[in-house]
Design an enzyme around this catalytic site. Structure first.
Site, PDB file in Angstrom:
ATOM      1  N   ASP B  11      -6.395  -0.173  -0.471  1.00 48.61           N
ATOM      2  CA  ASP B  11      -6.716   0.139  -1.867  1.00 48.61           C
ATOM      3  C   ASP B  11      -5.581  -0.440  -2.699  1.00 48.61           C
ATOM      4  O   ASP B  11      -4.405  -0.220  -2.367  1.00 48.61           O
ATOM      5  CB  ASP B  11      -6.832   1.664  -2.039  1.00 48.61           C
ATOM      6  CG  ASP B  11      -7.290   2.068  -3.439  1.00 48.61           C
ATOM      7  OD1 ASP B  11      -6.918   1.384  -4.438  1.00 48.61           O
ATOM      8  OD2 ASP B  11      -8.026   3.071  -3.547  1.00 48.61           O
ATOM      9  N   ALA B  13      -4.411   0.539  -5.251  1.00 50.00           N
ATOM     10  CA  ALA B  13      -3.606   1.607  -5.839  1.00 50.00           C
ATOM     11  C   ALA B  13      -2.571   2.148  -4.851  1.00 50.00           C
ATOM     12  O   ALA B  13      -1.678   2.895  -5.244  1.00 50.00           O
ATOM     13  CB  ALA B  13      -4.512   2.756  -6.292  1.00 50.00           C
ATOM     14  N   SER B  14      -2.674   1.757  -3.588  1.00 51.84           N
ATOM     15  CA  SER B  14      -1.866   2.362  -2.523  1.00 51.84           C
ATOM     16  C   SER B  14      -0.547   1.619  -2.324  1.00 51.84           C
ATOM     17  O   SER B  14      -0.534   0.440  -1.954  1.00 51.84           O
ATOM     18  CB  SER B  14      -2.685   2.355  -1.224  1.00 51.84           C
ATOM     19  OG  SER B  14      -1.869   2.221  -0.086  1.00 51.84           O
ATOM     20  N   PRO B  15       0.591   2.300  -2.570  1.00 51.94           N
ATOM     21  CA  PRO B  15       1.890   1.613  -2.464  1.00 51.94           C
ATOM     22  C   PRO B  15       2.168   1.066  -1.061  1.00 51.94           C
ATOM     23  O   PRO B  15       2.734  -0.015  -0.928  1.00 51.94           O
ATOM     24  CB  PRO B  15       2.902   2.703  -2.824  1.00 51.94           C
ATOM     25  CG  PRO B  15       2.138   3.780  -3.497  1.00 51.94           C
ATOM     26  CD  PRO B  15       0.733   3.707  -2.983  1.00 51.94           C
ATOM     27  N   SER B  17       0.027   0.006   0.966  1.00 46.83           N
ATOM     28  CA  SER B  17      -0.795  -1.191   1.156  1.00 46.83           C
ATOM     29  C   SER B  17      -0.108  -2.419   0.559  1.00 46.83           C
ATOM     30  O   SER B  17      -0.342  -3.548   1.018  1.00 46.83           O
ATOM     31  CB  SER B  17      -2.180  -0.999   0.514  1.00 46.83           C
ATOM     32  OG  SER B  17      -2.885   0.065   1.121  1.00 46.83           O
TER      33      SER B  17
END
Lengths: 200, 200
Positions: B11, B13-15, B17
């Site tokens: 995602d 939004a996922s740090p 990631s």
């Protein structure tokens, strides 16, 4: 003489702490580090955060994955593993024993044996008879050790140690402190050890 | 020719990631593996699990630690990092773009650029103007790409991809599937790649 150390915070109920316990002593010694064993109870930490219990219990998909992952990781490290029939188990008595004897020369062996009781033998680790047998097997005066662990001072000291960890930012286990820097999870064990060795 | 692949679910939004995206392409190629880019939206996954949002938001101590940990990990990997002023950010438009073009030769560069927009530039990644500038910067026909991403088929395909991931056991990001085996978290990126290479 090297006084560098790593603080190892763990709960005997925590499966990933089983992995860390299996490795930390050898990995720390190979870097000239001392392990400071810091048992705590995660229950009060989770409750203070407004949780009902382990974060894994809140998400069935995550819990199912955790068991698969543990099996996979233990296989890779050639560690014995049996999924416990009860999770999480109460870890009160062994936590008190470990706290009262955290400087004992047998602390690493004791902790390893308790984790194996939980995650290999699938046995109740909060049972005084089980602790008695385990301590005797380590060649110790089981009754003396257990009596000391159940003293009011040790009970209070475990509450205080748990609260001290929480106030320093700890929110799960295994956790490692290198000075004030917090490392969380067995995945970060080697990072934490490297940082401790670097700062020595 | 080697058709071995790893499924990379993420995602924007996922740090964590962001960390995986920075490394997965090079690490996969060095093992002869293809990366299958699988953008999804974690919001519906968390809501299906009965959560209000990211598990990190439920525990302030864990969230505070996450920002410290990201700073530390980015420093170690010499990756630029700025803590975003908004977390989590909506990642709908870039997720749709990535899904609609997951086989494009520019998918890795696009994903890397979006993560840098979020976690280095601290900018809104769901803004069509920002996506337009970013795509143009990659030498692409921005309007065509965005129009396709906003088609009803792509919107529906993202919902279905998210639901498919959830049904396969995914509960967070980054996640990696090697066959049916799920690896979770940037910490497990190399384990997942090794497993994919072994099973090839």
């Amino acid at each position: 003489m090297n006084d560098a150390a790593i603080e190892y915070w763990f709960d005997f109920a925590s499966p990933y702490s089983y992995l860390s316990t299996a490795h930390i002593d050898v990995l720390a010694r190979s870097r000239g580090l001392r392990v400071l064993w810091r048992p705590l109870l995660l229950g009060p930490v989770f409750r203070a955060a407004g949780w009902q219990g382990s974060p894994f219990l809140q998400q069935p998909a995550k819990l199912a994955w955790m068991w698969t992952d543990l099996e996979r990781q233990c296989a890779r490290h050639a560690l014995p593993w049996r999924r416990p029939s009860q999770f999480p188990r109460s870890s009160l008595l062994p936590a008190r024993i470990a706290l009262a004897h955290s400087d004992a020369p047998w602390i690493a062996r004791f902790c390893t044996a308790v984790f194996e009781l939980n995650f290999v033998q699938d046995a109740d680790i909060d049972d005084p008879a089980a602790m008695h047998a385990l301590l005797t097997g380590l060649g110790l005066q089981a009754e003396t050790v257990i009596a000391r662990a159940q003293s009011p001072e040790v009970k209070q000291a475990l509450r205080e140690q748990t609260e001290r960890g929480r106030r320093r930012g700890l929110f799960g286990a295994p956790s490692f402190f290198v000075g004030d820097a917090l490392y969380w999870g067995n995945d970060q064990l080697e990072d934490a050890l490297d940082a401790a060795a670097d700062s020595a």
